[in-house]
Design an enzyme around this catalytic site. Structure first.
Site, PDB file in Angstrom:
ATOM      1  N   ILE A  85      32.182 -17.869 -54.313  1.00 10.99           N
ATOM      2  CA  ILE A  85      31.776 -18.462 -55.596  1.00 10.99           C
ATOM      3  C   ILE A  85      30.558 -17.703 -56.122  1.00 10.99           C
ATOM      4  O   ILE A  85      29.475 -17.776 -55.552  1.00 10.99           O
ATOM      5  CB  ILE A  85      31.436 -19.955 -55.421  1.00 10.99           C
ATOM      6  N   HIS A  86      30.732 -16.955 -57.208  1.00  8.66           N
ATOM      7  CA  HIS A  86      29.618 -16.218 -57.815  1.00  8.66           C
ATOM      8  C   HIS A  86      29.932 -15.968 -59.284  1.00  8.66           C
ATOM      9  O   HIS A  86      30.944 -16.464 -59.801  1.00  8.66           O
ATOM     10  CB  HIS A  86      29.327 -14.914 -57.048  1.00  8.66           C
ATOM     11  N   GLY A  87      29.073 -15.214 -59.955  1.00 10.88           N
ATOM     12  CA  GLY A  87      29.155 -15.084 -61.407  1.00 10.88           C
ATOM     13  C   GLY A  87      30.498 -14.606 -61.951  1.00 10.88           C
ATOM     14  O   GLY A  87      30.997 -15.146 -62.941  1.00 10.88           O
TER      15      GLY A  87
END
Lengths: 127, 165
Positions: free
Chosen positions: B13-15
């Site tokens: 889960i990241h940008g």
């Protein structure tokens, strides 16, 4: 004196630190790193290694809350009481860090830097 | 279609996921299938905190995720499914998760891995899992962000990597 570590997307952090030293002169205890091309595990390990390399309190500055740098910084710090993390890093925050890191304890320092970063965001003229 | 995107990405889960794909696909749920993070409340909280409030997030073991996807099919939720490795995605398919297409979004360099694409480094284990996905009839392609270049990942690409490893 509080140590600082700026970890960001691309070369944002490295450039912020470089420009800060153009303004305030060469600095010790302030490093920058990029997440480019690195796994979450590697970014976390890099921060953990930097934390372990010194005994002074540590402030980690990241660019974007909710990204890989934010995740890695939180995972690397765990429940250590001698670290703080702030997001949204900008030049004013780095300059504030370098100005106050010898005179303010970590908690107050990190809050002042957040306030300083927000104060630096203003509308200047135009419509 | 329940699964809006099934993505292999070692940053999980990241940008690129929450902002890039999230804004494009507007999923109801981001589901991270990861045994270690699902078993560690602290890590799960850190990863969940990266998801914008308008998208629900669940972090479950791989086995639980397979069951959760079956439930999502019933309810009609649009899911953005994430795993940190090809092995976990292949395991989901083996457990019967309804996955037809997989996006290889980011596998970064680590010791023992070779470059397949600038954002995809693989080792033998990864190749075996990707091959299993192909053999199960799952389509594979590699793309970091919406609108970015979409690279095919098929037998030819996997064989080239096998020769390098």
């Amino acid at each position: 004196m509080t140590r600082g570590y700026v970890i960001t997307h691309g070369a944002i952090g490295e450039e912020l630190v470089r420009v800060a030293t153009l303004i305030l002169g060469p600095q010790v205890g302030l490093e920058a790193a990029s997440n480019a091309g690195r796994s979450a595990q590697d970014i976390t390990a890099g921060i953990a290694e930097w934390l372990a390399a010194g005994r002074e309190p540590a402030l980690i500055m990241i660019d974007d809350y909710g990204g890989s740098c934010a995740n890695a910084a939180q995972l690397a710090c765990g429940d250590r009481s001698d670290t703080a993390i702030v997001s949204g890093v900008n030049l004013a925050m780095i300059l504030g860090f370098l100005t106050w890191r010898e005179t303010h304890e970590l908690e107050e320092l990190s809050q002042r830097i957040v306030d300083k970063g927000r104060e630096a965001i203003v509308r200047l003229g135009g419509r | 279609m329940t699964i809006a995107l099934a993505r292999i990405d070692d940053r999980m889960i990241h940008g690129q996921v929450t902002v890039g794909w999230g804004q494009q696909l507007r999923p109801d749920l981001i589901l991270l299938a990861n045994n270690a993070i699902a078993a560690d409340a602290w890590q799960a909280r850190v990863y969940a905190s990266s998801v914008p409030p308008e998208i629900a997030v669940e972090i479950l073991s791989v086995a639980e995720s397979a069951a959760r996807l079956a439930a999502a099919e019933e309810s009609g939720e649009r899911v953005l499914l994430l795993t940190g490795s090809p092995g976990e995605m292949s395991e989901l398919v083996r457990l019967g998760a309804p996955i037809e297409q997989v996006n290889v979004g980011g596998l970064h360099f680590a010791a023992g891995k070779q470059e397949m694409l600038p954002f995809v480094y693989v080792d033998r284990q990864d190749l075996i899992a990707l091959d299993r996905l192909l053999k199960a009839g799952v389509g594979l392609s590699a793309q970091q962000v919406p609108g970015g270049r979409d690279y095919p990942v098929g037998d030819e690409q996997l064989e080239r990597m096998e020769d390098l490893l």
